[in-house]
Structure formats: C-alpha cells, structure tokens
Enzyme design. Structure first.
Site, short mmCIF file in Angstrom:
data_model
loop_
_atom_site.label_atom_id
_atom_site.label_comp_id
_atom_site.label_asym_id
_atom_site.label_seq_id
_atom_site.Cartn_x
_atom_site.Cartn_y
_atom_site.Cartn_z
N SER A 27 -8.25 27.23 -2.17
CA SER A 27 -9.40 26.59 -2.80
C SER A 27 -9.85 27.29 -4.08
O SER A 27 -10.56 26.68 -4.89
CB SER A 27 -10.58 26.52 -1.82
OG SER A 27 -10.29 25.65 -0.76
N HIS A 87 -7.25 20.16 -2.34
CA HIS A 87 -5.96 20.24 -1.68
C HIS A 87 -6.00 19.36 -0.44
O HIS A 87 -7.05 18.83 -0.08
CB HIS A 87 -5.62 21.69 -1.29
CG HIS A 87 -6.71 22.32 -0.47
ND1 HIS A 87 -6.95 22.01 0.85
CD2 HIS A 87 -7.67 23.24 -0.79
CE1 HIS A 87 -7.98 22.69 1.31
NE2 HIS A 87 -8.45 23.44 0.32
N HIS A 125 -3.51 24.52 4.82
CA HIS A 125 -3.55 23.46 3.81
C HIS A 125 -2.21 22.74 3.76
O HIS A 125 -1.19 23.26 4.21
CB HIS A 125 -3.85 24.04 2.43
CG HIS A 125 -5.19 24.68 2.32
ND1 HIS A 125 -5.56 25.47 1.26
CD2 HIS A 125 -6.26 24.65 3.16
CE1 HIS A 125 -6.80 25.90 1.43
NE2 HIS A 125 -7.24 25.41 2.58
#
Length: 503
Positions: free
Chosen positions: A109, A378, A453
């Site tokens: 992030s 993401h 992610h």
C-alpha cells in the site's frame, strides 16, 4: 433415474431464478440500446477545468471485490444482486491501472500510494519518495522526496482534506504528505536509532509539519500524536492506548500552534465532538479516534470521529480526499484489513459503505466542475465461484460438493490466508460451522497468518471534467497526473488559458 430427477429439479430451480422481464429478448435489446445512446452522448467530451477533485481509494478493492460488493449491495436491498449497480458502476469512464511497485510484482500500500498520489512509482514499503530510496535506509532518503497531488493543489490555493477509516498515518493516506523510507515509522517510538540519528522524521510529525495547512484530517491512531506513556483521553487507565512519542512532543498542540492568527482550528476525538461543531466557523479540522483502525461499521460500532451522518454535506471546501471515506457511513480503508484476515464479510460490507459515500458525494457535486475518481491501490487473492445460481447469497455455499473430498464449499474462497484448516486430516466441513458469521474466515488454498495482496490490475472509475483521460490500461502513477491536468494544478498547466479550455 435419480440423477435425471436431480438434473430436472436443478433446471426447474434455475428457471425460477430468472425474472420474467429477462425472459423477453426485447428487455435486453432495449437495455443495450439505452446503453448505446448513453455512450454516444459521451462523445461530447467534458473539457471544463475541474474546480474540485475527489479521489476515493478502496484499499485492496480489486475487481473481484467490486463485483462481489455489487451483488451484496443488491441482496441487502432484497434483490438477487447481480443486476444491481454500485455508484461507481455509474461513472462513465473506466480504466485499468497496473499496480506493481518498482521492486515488487505484487505491491504493497505504500509504494502504490506513492504512485497514485505523487505520480511516481516507488519501492515496496516506502512513502512519498522515489525508487532511489531503499526501505529502512534513512540515509537514502535525502533528495529523493516527491510531492503529492495534495501539495500541488495546496500550492495552487485550493483547500485540501484527508479522510480515512484507517489511522491517518497509515500508508494509504500518508503518501499525501510524508516522505519515509519505512511506512511503519508512525511515531519516533517505532523508528530505529540509526534513522533517528540520521535526521529522518516520523510520519505523525510530518503530518503536522510538512503541510501544516491541510484543512481537513479525519482518521484514527491518535496515540502517535502524544508523548510516551501519556494517558489516552478516552481510556486513561489502559496502557496499550497510551502515547508512543519519544520526543515528548504533543503534536495536537503543535498542530494548533502552527495555524495563522485569527484562524479557528478544532480538534475532535469522538463522534459527539464532531457533530457538535459549527463547521461554517471552522478553518482547520483534525479528528482522530482512539483506534488505529476505525471500527467495522456494519457491526454497529459507531464510535470514532468518522461515523457520523452528513459530514461531507457540512464541508464547504473544495476538497481532495485521498484514501477517502465520506459519510453517511464511512468505508474503504478497511476492505484491505478484512481480506488480510480472511473475513470476506467484513471486507465486502466495507466496500458497500465506500459506495454509499461515493453516492453521497455524487449527489452533492456537479459533473461540470468536480472530477471524481474511484480506484484501488491493489487487489487481493479473493475470489468467488463454484457455479452458483442467480441470486445465490454472496456469503453462501456453492450448489455442489467437491468431487474430490465430497465436502461442500462456500462460493467465496481465498488463494491463501488464515482460513486454511485441516480437521482430522481433511479439509474442514463448512456445513458444520457458521460460514455467514462476520468473523468467519473463508477457506484458503495455502495456510498463512495473513492473506496476501493480489498482483492483477485494478479498476479506475472517473466522472466529471476530463474524466475521459482515464481510459484503457495505464501505469498507476498516471492517475494524479490526469487529475492535475483536469484541475490545472501541478507542473503541466500550459493548456490552462481561457482560449484552450472552457470555464
């Protein structure tokens, strides 16, 4: 004969799921023609200068999350779900953004926030700096700082704001104002000695010092603003909530003192305090809840400064809101947290709340002067499948059992994460657990304490002046450049004379 009967029943059930109007081919033809007419109208491009910019960031809101949230929204409204429309679905222009960091195929992030806020791709774990900075290496930072679209707007004389359901020093919002070799340096209490000796500043300090005239800051994580062991204003007897700063500074006080004479700066730490304010008389607003993560709204936890109706309607400033969540109920920042914990129900409810905020902003603004962009930093390894029938509860079971272990499975699954469970040497039988519970961790293929992610592209939805600049497939760092071009801020302003652009 039994197999034939089951097949016949399945076909009958499937037919009953189809709304009567959808059985008529003309329904689909009319729908397509209306969509075509709307598309043709978009040929008249909106090339106005954007007076206002709003960036909604759903942290971890990949395309599969968007689709599942759409179904959830429809089912919460007592529909089947698939035919529902999210507010972001109504935005006329859609693009895809490539999310990789300069040193990572699957991003984090911090590096992504640097891309979509500062317009420069960066290394994983670093904030507001170029790829010349190595994570954890304070001595690589000097001269590598990059500024954000929030700074560009402030330099152009606009009022700006950050609103988030995470801590305000979290990676997602902090790239708007901070430059750090490590996204986790929330206060100097989290920094190693060599970084402190090297002159690097913690993120909370940068929030107060780097751009001291941010008009609106709302989020969580107030303990990073107070000296170490100072008791929390709300929970004075709980040690874990005490301040963390080693420099003994009270950054809330420093924030107040940095304001120009005659300007009203209000600090609030609870919903009640925010609702009590007359915002027409407030020049600067800082609101921080106790929690580093503002509580899950769909569970009814409405503490914290963000959980209040109508705040956007009271904010009269033109605002840029990175990592945004706008009432009536906030959402977005914690999509990511829900997925990491394997708790899809929490993640998807958060996405629906973000969409409610987008709807409110849409009603309060005009496409003639406000460019609104919705995107994600993401994705996650979240999916749903299993040949579910139309209207299947999004948190429900697939209509089939595994043809390998003969056990049922939920439609929602994760590629990895904490939902991997083996019971008596076999995959857990989900029919024996409450898979609709908010804390249920959906099954995953690979055991991890935290789900990861995903690396695929994310959607970018755009509405308003110059929204057509967001189309096709782009590098993620293109987003703030397109928004700045639309608003005539930043370095690229050669097109901004009156002859070139209608007002």
């Amino acid at each position: 004969m039994k197999a034939l009967l089951v097949l016949l029943l399945a076909q009958l059930c499937s037919a009953s799921l189809v709304p009567e109007r959808e059985k008529d081919p003309e329904y689909w033809r009319r729908q397509a023609q209306e969509t075509l007419r709307n598309a043709l109208r978009l040929q008249r491009l909106n090339q106005n200068v954007a007076k206002n910019l709003i960036l909604f960031l759903g942290d971890g809101m990949g395309v599969s999350t968007v689709t599942a949230a759409r179904i959830l929204k429809g089912q919460l409204q007592h529909g089947q779900g698939e035919e529902s429309l999210l507010e972001m679905d109504k935005f006329p222009f859609v693009a895809l953004a490539k999310t990789y960091n300069t040193n990572a195929q699957v991003p984090d992030s911090a590096g992504t926030a640097t891309a979509y806020l500062c317009g420069v791709k960066a290394n994983e774990g670093t904030l507001g700096v170029s790829a010349g900075v190595t994570r954890d290496r304070c001595n690589t930072t000097k001269g590598q700082e990059v500024t954000s679209i929030l700074r560009w707007a402030k330099d152009a004389g606009k009022a700006v704001g950050i609103v988030t359901t995470t801590r305000v020093t979290h990676a997602t919002p902090s790239a708007a104002y901070a430059h750090s070799a490590n996204r986790d340096w929330y206060s100097d209490g989290e920094m190693p000695p060599d970084a402190l000796e090297g002159g690097c500043k913690d993120i909370a300090r940068q929030l107060v010092e780097n751009i001291p005239d941010i008009e609106v800051i709302l989020g969580g994580g107030r303990k990073y603003m107070y000296p170490k062991n100072v008791s929390d204003v709300e929970y004075p007897h709980e040690e874990k909530h005490r301040g963390t700063r080693l420099d003994r500074r009270n950054l809330v006080q420093a924030w107040r003192e940095a304001k120009p004479p005659g300007k009203v700066a209000e600090y609030v730490w609870h919903r009640r305090g925010l609702l009590a304010l007359n915002l027409s008389r407030v020049d600067f607003l800082l609101g921080e809840s106790l929690h580093p993560r503002v509580p899950w709204h769909h569970l009814g936890a409405l503490g914290g400064p963000l959980a209040c109706p109508g705040v956007l309607g009271q904010l009269q400033w033109p605002v840029i809101l990175p990592g945004v969540l706008l009432p009536p109920r906030d959402g977005g920042g914690r999509i990511d947290h829900g997925h990491h914990e394997g708790k899809a129900k929490q993640a998807l409810h958060e996405a629906v709340e973000l969409d409610r905020a987008i709807g409110l902003a849409t009603r309060l603004t005009s496409t003639q002067d406000t460019l609104s962009v919705v995107t994600a930093d993401h994705s996650h390894v979240f999916t749903f499948g299993g040949y579910t029938p139309r209207g299947n509860p999004i948190f429900g079971l697939a209509p089939m059992q595994s043809d390998v272990d003969r056990k049922p499975f939920t439609s929602i699954l994760y590629g990895n994460g904490p939902g991997y469970k083996i019971v008596a040497g076999e995959r857990e039988n989900v029919s024996a657990v409450d898979f609709a519970h908010a804390d249920y961790q959906a099954q995953s293929a690979v055991p991890l304490r935290q789900e990861t992610h995903g690396g695929e592209d994310v959607a970018v939805f755009a509405r308003g002046p110059m929204a057509h600049l967001l189309h096709g497939v782009h590098e993620q760092n293109y987003i703030p450049h397109a928004m700045a071009y639309a608003a005539c801020i930043g370095s690229n302003r050669g097109h901004c004379n009156a002859a070139a652009r209608p007002a």
